[in-house]
Design a protein around this motif. Structure first.
Motif, PDB file in Angstrom:
ATOM      1  N   ARG A 162      34.852  51.736  24.475  1.00 14.54           N
ATOM      2  CA  ARG A 162      33.529  52.119  23.968  1.00 14.54           C
ATOM      3  C   ARG A 162      33.658  53.124  22.831  1.00 14.54           C
ATOM      4  N   ALA A 163      34.541  54.090  22.994  1.00 16.01           N
ATOM      5  CA  ALA A 163      34.730  55.111  21.962  1.00 16.01           C
ATOM      6  C   ALA A 163      35.334  54.520  20.695  1.00 16.01           C
ATOM      7  N   ILE A 164      36.239  53.594  20.848  1.00 11.96           N
ATOM      8  CA  ILE A 164      36.862  52.965  19.678  1.00 11.96           C
ATOM      9  C   ILE A 164      35.837  52.203  18.869  1.00 11.96           C
ATOM     10  N   VAL A 165      35.002  51.410  19.541  1.00 14.77           N
ATOM     11  CA  VAL A 165      33.978  50.631  18.832  1.00 14.77           C
ATOM     12  C   VAL A 165      33.004  51.558  18.111  1.00 14.77           C
ATOM     13  N   ALA A 166      32.669  52.696  18.733  1.00 12.57           N
ATOM     14  CA  ALA A 166      31.726  53.640  18.114  1.00 12.57           C
ATOM     15  C   ALA A 166      32.321  54.339  16.903  1.00 12.57           C
ATOM     16  N   GLN A 167      33.623  54.515  16.850  1.00 14.16           N
ATOM     17  CA  GLN A 167      34.256  55.298  15.791  1.00 14.16           C
ATOM     18  C   GLN A 167      34.905  54.460  14.690  1.00 14.16           C
ATOM     19  N   ARG A 168      34.956  53.172  14.825  1.00 11.76           N
ATOM     20  CA  ARG A 168      35.676  52.380  13.834  1.00 11.76           C
ATOM     21  C   ARG A 168      34.882  52.227  12.545  1.00 11.76           C
ATOM     22  N   PRO A 169      35.593  51.964  11.433  1.00 11.26           N
ATOM     23  CA  PRO A 169      36.974  51.504  11.351  1.00 11.26           C
ATOM     24  C   PRO A 169      37.992  52.640  11.524  1.00 11.26           C
ATOM     25  N   LEU A 170      39.092  52.316  12.185  1.00 14.36           N
ATOM     26  CA  LEU A 170      40.209  53.225  12.361  1.00 14.36           C
ATOM     27  C   LEU A 170      41.395  52.655  11.580  1.00 14.36           C
ATOM     28  N   HIS A 171      42.085  53.523  10.869  1.00 10.80           N
ATOM     29  CA  HIS A 171      43.104  53.035   9.942  1.00 10.80           C
ATOM     30  C   HIS A 171      44.525  53.428  10.311  1.00 10.80           C
TER      31      HIS A 171
END
Length: 287
Positions: A162-171
């Motif tokens: 959930r946190a990854i989807v909220a914070q992306r894009p991640l590089h």
């Protein structure tokens, strides 16, 4: 008429049986990496020849340099062992050292570790298309959570996804590690391992199809062995070890040699801390 004595002539020597030239004994190093296992095999068996394969061109180049003194006793093949076709060749032994190598971990730009800021890559074969960045930035939340739980055995997979989807894009690897660290409870951050460790394991397995190709190796490699030949597989986490354990046990042409996996002793772990999670299982072809 005078008969002259003939000079003494040596009796011809009887034909001596010629000693046949020993047949070379071929071994397969399915994940040659830096060449350490292959070198040990060549040193242990003077009649040994190695077929050394790896999908990582950097690893293959390192192995070629290390094994150069052995000349034509080593043949190299670049590719994944799941794609290897030995044809009529049979091996006296096969070794596969699974997982990521120290050289890959220690090269920041490969993206296997979160110790350095690096692209989210994690490809063992740099020519394939799928990267960790593709998974992190494009998969939906549920498939991400399922991946972290299934391949990383991460019990906090849902809040992490959930946190990854909220914070992306991640590089970068550190971008991802920071999001994971902030998404878990404080007590979890103080655990024995970094909270991103299991997620990184899951991503690496998915990017490189590690469990899928391991299943193929377990299904096909027993038929590559000479009768009496041995298959040794070194795994580094429970998902791999369980597959190897049951794959050996369920194959009718194999006899399990190691009832329990062999593990590194204290001295080896002191010299190479990454060996602490290694487990070696060995089986022998009987039919």
């Amino acid at each position: 008429m005078t008969v002259r004595d003939e000079p003494d002539r040596p009796n011809p020597e009887p034909d001596r049986p010629q000693t046949p030239t020993p047949e070379p004994r071929w071994y397969l190093d399915a994940t040659v990496g830096g060449g350490g296992h292959s070198q040990a095999l060549l040193e242990a068996d003077p009649l040994g020849y190695i077929c050394a394969i790896d999908q990582d061109p950097q690893a293959l180049a390192a192995a070629q340099t290390r094994l150069q003194p052995y000349g034509d006793r080593v043949r190299f093949w670049q590719g994944n062992f799941a794609e290897f076709e030995p044809k009529e060749q049979k091996f006296w032994g096969i070794v596969a050292d699974l997982g990521v190598s120290s050289a890959q971990i220690d090269t920041p730009e490969r993206g296997f570790s979160f110790r350095h800021a690096a692209p989210l890559d994690m490809r063992m074969n740099p020519h394939q298309s799928l990267t960790a960045a593709d998974i992190i930035n494009h998969w939906d939340e549920k498939p991400l959570a399922d991946l972290f739980y299934g391949y990383g055995e991460e019990r906090l997979s849902r809040p992490i996804a959930r946190a990854i989807v909220a914070q992306r894009p991640l590089h970068t690897t550190q971008d991802l590690a920071d999001v994971i660290r902030r998404s878990v409870p404080g007590k979890y951050r103080q655990g024995r391992i970094h909270p991103a460790t299991r997620v990184f394991q899951a991503l690496r397995i998915a990017v490189n199809r590690e469990l899928e190709v391991l299943d193929l190796l377990l299904a096909r490699s027993p038929q590559w062995l000479q009768p009496g030949g041995r298959l040794g597989i070194i795994s580094f986490h429970s998902l791999e070890d369980r597959r190897v354990k049951y794959g050996f046990r369920e194959c009718p042409s194999l006899q399990v040699i190691t009832k329990k996996p062999l593990i590194a002793d204290h001295g080896e772990i002191q010299a190479n801390p990454r060996a602490r999670s290694a487990k070696l299982r060995i089986a022998q072809r009987i039919i």
